[in-house]
Design a protein around this motif. Structure first.
Motif, short mmCIF file in Angstrom:
data_model
loop_
_atom_site.label_atom_id
_atom_site.label_comp_id
_atom_site.label_asym_id
_atom_site.label_seq_id
_atom_site.Cartn_x
_atom_site.Cartn_y
_atom_site.Cartn_z
N ASP A 140 0.88 -1.17 0.00
CA ASP A 140 0.00 0.00 0.00
C ASP A 140 0.92 1.22 0.00
O ASP A 140 1.60 1.50 0.98
N GLY B 287 -0.72 6.63 -2.00
CA GLY B 287 -1.70 7.29 -1.15
C GLY B 287 -2.04 8.72 -1.51
O GLY B 287 -2.22 9.57 -0.64
N PRO B 288 -2.14 9.04 -2.83
CA PRO B 288 -2.47 10.43 -3.19
C PRO B 288 -3.93 10.71 -2.89
O PRO B 288 -4.72 9.78 -2.72
N ASN B 289 -4.26 11.96 -2.80
CA ASN B 289 -5.65 12.33 -2.56
C ASN B 289 -6.25 12.91 -3.82
O ASN B 289 -5.67 13.78 -4.47
N HIS C 198 4.03 13.31 -0.95
CA HIS C 198 3.68 12.02 -1.55
C HIS C 198 4.86 11.38 -2.28
O HIS C 198 4.78 10.25 -2.73
N HIS D 53 -4.12 2.98 -3.10
CA HIS D 53 -4.96 3.43 -1.99
C HIS D 53 -5.25 4.95 -2.04
O HIS D 53 -4.84 5.73 -1.18
N TYR E 49 -11.23 7.49 8.91
CA TYR E 49 -10.02 7.01 8.20
C TYR E 49 -9.72 5.57 8.62
O TYR E 49 -9.49 4.67 7.80
N ASP F 84 -9.55 1.99 6.53
CA ASP F 84 -8.37 1.11 6.46
C ASP F 84 -8.73 -0.31 6.91
O ASP F 84 -8.23 -1.29 6.33
N TYR G 187 2.62 -1.34 4.45
CA TYR G 187 2.12 0.03 4.27
C TYR G 187 3.31 0.99 4.27
O TYR G 187 4.05 1.05 5.25
N VAL H 201 3.97 4.55 4.55
CA VAL H 201 3.24 5.77 4.92
C VAL H 201 4.13 6.62 5.85
O VAL H 201 5.00 6.09 6.55
N GLN I 112 2.19 8.53 11.12
CA GLN I 112 0.97 7.72 11.25
C GLN I 112 1.25 6.39 11.96
O GLN I 112 0.42 5.48 11.91
N PHE J 152 -1.39 3.30 12.80
CA PHE J 152 -1.33 1.96 12.22
C PHE J 152 -1.19 0.87 13.30
O PHE J 152 -1.66 -0.24 13.11
N1 ARG Z 1 -4.02 9.55 1.63
C1 ARG Z 1 -3.24 9.54 2.82
C2 ARG Z 1 -2.46 10.87 2.96
O1 ARG Z 1 -2.32 11.63 2.01
C3 ARG Z 1 -2.23 8.41 2.84
C4 ARG Z 1 -2.80 7.02 2.78
C5 ARG Z 1 -1.92 6.00 3.41
N2 ARG Z 1 -2.40 4.65 3.30
C6 ARG Z 1 -3.32 4.10 4.09
N3 ARG Z 1 -3.69 2.87 3.90
N4 ARG Z 1 -3.90 4.77 5.04
O2 ARG Z 1 -2.00 11.14 4.05
#
Ligand code: ARG
Length: 589
Positions: free
Chosen positions: A120, A123-125, A134, A160, A325, A329, A347, A349, A353, A357
């Motif tokens: 995973d 993780g872009p939005n 990112h 993701h 969130y 997950d 993951y 990340v 975080q 996790f």
């Molecule tokens: N979209 C999240 C961010 O920009 C990161 C996602 C990470 N992955 C996950 N499975 N939560 O911070």
């Protein structure tokens, strides 16, 4: 092929056993005194206690037993009881020749048992531009994926996407203000929705920050956005049609950007894909007595005996019933297990975080979402800082868009390359892109992932020192020697390598023989920085060899052909390594 360290260790163990000692004392390590020896064994010191005998007597016996062994050129017993080992040059040349013949893997064996590993990363939005935050996830994740594949695992990369939550409601609200007549807002509409999106990517990227800004100032606006989010999440048709437009436009743009980074994903799943799994998951957690109501919210306790710090409960639903969130997950784990049944999920990340996790993993185990056989790993990375030691920003102090960062480094590299070379503009631009990517990726990956690091454009783009461009430069040098050799009408086939005659040559050969060991270790520790460190040592060893050896002027044809084989092997191994890190080398630079 058997790892060189294993071959050496096996021989030393036999040496101990032949003298009546437990063979486990024959453990060998890389020498910490390279001026004295190449490998060493300190087992006689430990054996001395067990056998109540002076250590140097034991070391003497083992050294004597290993005399004439074809793996070593010398085995010395040194007081108080060390064994100093040097590898036999002819043996080493044979070993490398076998590596050279194995064109794809250079002797590095695949794992005995394959596993399915999901990773995973990215993780872009959606609807928000990719920013430097990112970058690390993409670069590190891509490299872990490639390393795993090389080691023989089935790796499934999942991006993701962050495509659920308030940001969608904000976009819908802003769009409604600007274009209220769009059919998506007409609740009485029952027909099909248009296929073309009602915005472009640049509009979309402008809409989100505008909406987000407004919602902070204007309570009514924020309420409207929350309402829109709620309606979207509860199935309002027009909004769902908008969501798929937002997704399509955004994903097309993301793919384009990831492609520039040489990053690709097997799955383009997002948070929204997990939503259908939430209701059953929550029911099960409640029915099995794991989830309970605390201050209105639904939570699962995840603290464990032996915790040194407080691990708060994992919140599953807020008091208004909304999911979080976390919930997403956890529900993502549900579909990953159902559809892929992975042996391991990794993951990649931001390390901030980590606690989050820990809660998610514990909750998933406790509530049986993952089986015992499935491992969950959090690979947290540190922050990419600017030269001032603070999170990387634009000159104006804003969040740096990934595109701008890459463009800046491409330009910098283009300047350098066109200063050095008379290259056609188009070719110089292409080369600059390739080298710039190595600068960014190597600059990142050469640091231990969990540490923060300073993104120093000047240092990263330098052709000297521990940088991506230096590695590429070394490869380009080898390409050019090979071309010269072939231009003489000679064929760079797979000639036998000859036993090393100089320290430089042997140094390079020893470094090459460690390839498979280095890759295994890097994979076991999920540590791309170890691939970088190996490559840097290898490139240095090659450059010393190159400066100390007249390759093209060598008159003995066999010896010269052996040099060329050595060079081909070095080039192959370095190219394999940069491939694992996700970049490539140009032909000239
Ligand atoms: N979209 C999240 C961010 O920009 C990161 C996602 C990470 N992955 C996950 N499975 N939560 O911070």
């Amino acid at each position: 092929m058997e790892k060189i360290l294993d071959i050496i260790t096996k021989e030393v163990k036999k040496g101990f056993a032949s003298q009546g000692y437990e063979e486990s004392y024959g453990r060998v390590t890389l020498s910490n005194r390279p001026d004295l020896c190449e490998y060493q064994c300190n087992g006689a010191l430990a054996a001395a206690k067990a056998y109540k005998k002076a250590p140097f007597l034991i070391a003497d016996e083992v050294a004597e037993a290993l005399k004439g062994n074809s793996v070593f050129s010398s085995v010395e017993s040194v007081k108080p009881g060390f064994l100093n080992l040097k590898v036999n040059e002819a043996f080493l040349a044979e070993y490398l020749f076998d590596m050279l013949k194995d064109k794809e893997r250079f002797g590095c064996e695949k794992a005995e048992e394959t596993k399915r590993i999901m990773i995973d990363y990215g993780g872009p939005n959606v609807a928000k531009p990719l920013h430097v935050g990112h970058l690390r996830s993409a670069i590190i994740g891509e490299s872990i994926k490639r390393m795993g594949r090389f080691m023989g695992y089935e790796m499934i990369g999942d991006v993701h996407l962050g495509d659920w939550g308030l940001q969608m409601g904000l976009i819908i609200t802003e769009l409604k203000e600007r274009k209220p007549d769009l059919v998506y807002f007409d609740e009485t509409y029952t027909g099909d929705y248009p296929l073309d999106p009602p915005f472009t990517i640049s509009e979309l990227e402008e809409i989100y920050p505008t909406a987000s800004g407004k919602s902070k100032e204007d309570k009514a606006y924020k309420d409207a956005a929350m309402e829109a989010t709620f309606e979207l999440q509860h199935g309002r048709k027009g909004y769902q049609a908008l969501l798929s437009h937002i997704l399509n436009v955004s994903v097309t743009d993301l793919k384009k950007n990831y492609e520039k980074l040489n990053v690709s994903f097997d799955l383009w799943k997002g948070e929204s894909d997990a939503q259908p799994f939430i209701p059953d998951m929550v029911e099960k957690m409640k029915a099995e007595g794991h989830a309970y109501i605390s201050e209105g919210a639904l939570v699962v306790d995840v603290k464990e005996e032996g915790d040194t710090k407080e691990i708060p409960p994992c919140m599953i639903l807020k008091s208004d019933g909304a999911s979080l969130y976390n919930t997403t997950d956890l529900a993502t784990i549900v579909w990953r297990m159902r559809d892929y049944h992975p042996d391991h999920i990794i993951y990649v990340v931001d390390k901030r975080q980590e606690l989050y996790f820990t809660q998610v993993f514990r909750c998933a185990r406790k509530t049986g979402l993952v089986e015992d056989g499935t491992k969950l790993t959090f690979l947290g990375f540190g922050t990419m800082n600017g030269k001032d030691g603070k999170p990387f920003k634009t000159r104006e102090g804003g969040v740096m868009r990934l595109e701008s960062l890459l463009a800046e480094i491409n330009d910098e590299m283009y300047k350098k390359i066109s200063e050095n070379h008379t290259m056609e503009e188009g070719a110089a631009r292409e080369t600059a892109k390739t080298v710039a990517l190595s600068a960014v990726k190597y600059g990142d990956l050469s640091n231990q992932a969990s540490k923060d690091y300073i993104f120093d454009v000047e240092r990263f783009t330098s052709f000297e020192g521990n940088t991506g461009p230096y590695i590429l430069y070394t490869i380009v040098r080898m390409k050019s020697i090979l071309a010269k050799y072939e231009a003489l009408g000679k064929k760079a086939g797979d000639a036998k390598l000859l036993p090393a005659e100089t320290e430089h040559e042997k140094g390079l050969m020893l470094e090459l023989s460690r390839f498979s060991g280095a890759m295994e270790l890097a994979w076991e520790e999920l540590a791309p920085h170890k691939v970088c460190a190996y490559m840097y040592d290898l490139a240095n060893a090659f450059n010393s060899f190159y400066h100390g050896t007249k390759i093209m002027a060598e008159e003995d044809e066999n010896r010269q052909a052996g040099y060329i084989s050595l060079l081909k092997l070095t080039k192959g191994v370095l190219e394999k390594c940069i491939g694992l890190l996700g970049f490539s080398a140009p032909d000239r630079m």
